[in-house]
Design a protein around this motif. Structure first.
Motif, mmCIF file in Angstrom:
data_model
loop_
_atom_site.group_PDB
_atom_site.id
_atom_site.type_symbol
_atom_site.label_atom_id
_atom_site.label_comp_id
_atom_site.label_asym_id
_atom_site.label_seq_id
_atom_site.Cartn_x
_atom_site.Cartn_y
_atom_site.Cartn_z
ATOM 1 N N ASP A 57 -3.430 8.896 -0.073
ATOM 2 C CA ASP A 57 -2.773 9.299 1.149
ATOM 3 C C ASP A 57 -1.254 9.117 1.040
ATOM 4 O OD1 ASP A 57 -3.314 10.348 3.693
ATOM 5 O OD2 ASP A 57 -2.688 8.438 4.582
ATOM 6 N N ASP A 58 -0.832 7.929 0.544
ATOM 7 C CA ASP A 58 0.597 7.648 0.352
ATOM 8 C C ASP A 58 1.200 8.646 -0.630
ATOM 9 O OD1 ASP A 58 0.329 5.548 2.002
ATOM 10 O OD2 ASP A 58 0.575 3.992 0.475
ATOM 11 N N ASP A 59 0.459 8.888 -1.728
ATOM 12 C CA ASP A 59 0.932 9.836 -2.739
ATOM 13 C C ASP A 59 1.236 11.171 -2.073
ATOM 14 O OD1 ASP A 59 -0.896 9.125 -5.825
ATOM 15 O OD2 ASP A 59 0.829 8.177 -4.862
ATOM 16 N N TRP A 60 0.317 11.624 -1.238
ATOM 17 C CA TRP A 60 0.458 12.922 -0.594
ATOM 18 C C TRP A 60 1.676 12.920 0.327
ATOM 19 C CZ3 TRP A 60 0.436 14.826 4.384
ATOM 20 C CH2 TRP A 60 0.369 16.237 4.471
ATOM 21 N N LYS A 61 1.816 11.827 1.113
ATOM 22 C CA LYS A 61 2.968 11.724 2.032
ATOM 23 C C LYS A 61 4.273 11.769 1.242
ATOM 24 C CE LYS A 61 1.290 8.886 5.910
ATOM 25 N NZ LYS A 61 0.468 7.844 5.270
ATOM 26 N N ARG A 62 4.294 10.992 0.101
ATOM 27 C CA ARG A 62 5.510 10.958 -0.722
ATOM 28 C C ARG A 62 5.806 12.338 -1.283
ATOM 29 N NH1 ARG A 62 4.515 6.217 -3.104
ATOM 30 N NH2 ARG A 62 3.817 7.169 -5.042
ATOM 31 N N ALA A 63 4.776 12.988 -1.789
ATOM 32 C CA ALA A 63 4.959 14.315 -2.369
ATOM 33 C C ALA A 63 5.456 15.283 -1.299
ATOM 34 C CB ALA A 63 3.649 14.797 -2.967
ATOM 35 N N LYS A 64 4.871 15.193 -0.104
ATOM 36 C CA LYS A 64 5.258 16.096 0.974
ATOM 37 C C LYS A 64 6.718 15.849 1.366
ATOM 38 C CE LYS A 64 3.783 17.569 5.606
ATOM 39 N NZ LYS A 64 5.053 18.291 5.670
ATOM 40 N N ALA A 65 7.097 14.569 1.481
ATOM 41 C CA ALA A 65 8.483 14.235 1.844
ATOM 42 C C ALA A 65 9.434 14.816 0.800
ATOM 43 C CB ALA A 65 8.649 12.721 1.931
ATOM 44 N N LYS A 66 9.051 14.730 -0.482
ATOM 45 C CA LYS A 66 9.911 15.232 -1.539
ATOM 46 C C LYS A 66 10.036 16.755 -1.430
ATOM 47 C CE LYS A 66 10.524 15.283 -6.551
ATOM 48 N NZ LYS A 66 11.719 16.101 -6.292
ATOM 49 N N ILE A 67 8.923 17.427 -1.177
ATOM 50 C CA ILE A 67 8.969 18.886 -1.042
ATOM 51 C C ILE A 67 9.851 19.262 0.145
ATOM 52 C CG2 ILE A 67 7.591 20.919 -0.442
ATOM 53 C CD1 ILE A 67 5.302 19.509 -2.102
ATOM 54 N N ASP A 68 9.676 18.529 1.244
ATOM 55 C CA ASP A 68 10.506 18.802 2.420
ATOM 56 C C ASP A 68 11.978 18.647 2.080
ATOM 57 O OD1 ASP A 68 8.272 17.452 4.997
ATOM 58 O OD2 ASP A 68 8.226 19.290 3.803
#
Length: 181
Positions: free
Chosen positions: A154-165
């Motif tokens: 879940d954290d990985d996904w949030k981090r990845a999403k924040a980076k994409i944003d």
């Protein structure tokens, strides 16, 4: 008769078992097999050329080759090979060996890295061994340092999403600038 051969056989077993104790170099005696082992393990070779009648060879076996640091280094990091210079005369002459003992240090691919003719004391031999490249590390044990606590997917996904944003935000002004007003 029977009992005598039985005794000789058991004596041989005892000698070989005792011969493999911690303070002995585990010499190989087949050069071709040792080359193959070196290629497979990535360990350099130490070829120890000697002859039955060579006094300095015997002295080196009794002193240097029993030094605990030498034994440990040879057994752990090298493929040590005892070569009878009389029996392996083609190899000896191919390597230009003219006197015994001669130590030849070779890379796992058989390339000669160093040689030393004559008696070598432990310090000298360890100096020669130090010229060998360390065996190539096996790909697996990279994680020498303790692994970081594994974040949940879940954290990985949030981090990845924040980076994409963030990346999109960085790109956005350029995209916006390129749009017709």
């Amino acid at each position: 008769g029977m009992s005598r051969t039985g005794f000789v056989a058991s004596a041989v077993v005892v000698v070989t078992a005792w011969g493999a104790t911690a303070q002995d170099v585990r010499w190989r005696h087949d050069v071709a097999a040792a080359r193959k082992e070196a290629a497979e393990t990535g360990k350099p070779l130490l070829l120890d050329f000697g002859t039955e009648s060579c006094g300095w060879c015997r002295k080196m076996d009794a002193t240097t080759m029993r030094d605990p640091a030498v034994v440990k280094a040879l057994n752990e990091r090298f493929v040590p090979v005892k070569v009878d210079g009389n029996r392996e005369d083609r190899l000896a002459s191919a390597l230009g060996i003219e006197a015994f003992p001669t130590l030849v240090l070779a890379a796992p691919d058989g390339k000669v890295l160093d040689r030393h003719t004559g008696y070598a004391d432990p310090a000298r031999l360890l100096g020669i061994l130090a010229k060998a490249p360390a065996p190539a590390p096996k790909p697996a044990p990279v994680a020498a340092k303790p692994p970081a606590p594994r974040p949940s997917p879940d954290d990985d996904w949030k981090r990845a999403k924040a980076k994409i944003d963030a990346d999109l935000t960085a790109l956005f002004p350029e995209i916006a600038a390129g749009l017709p007003r």
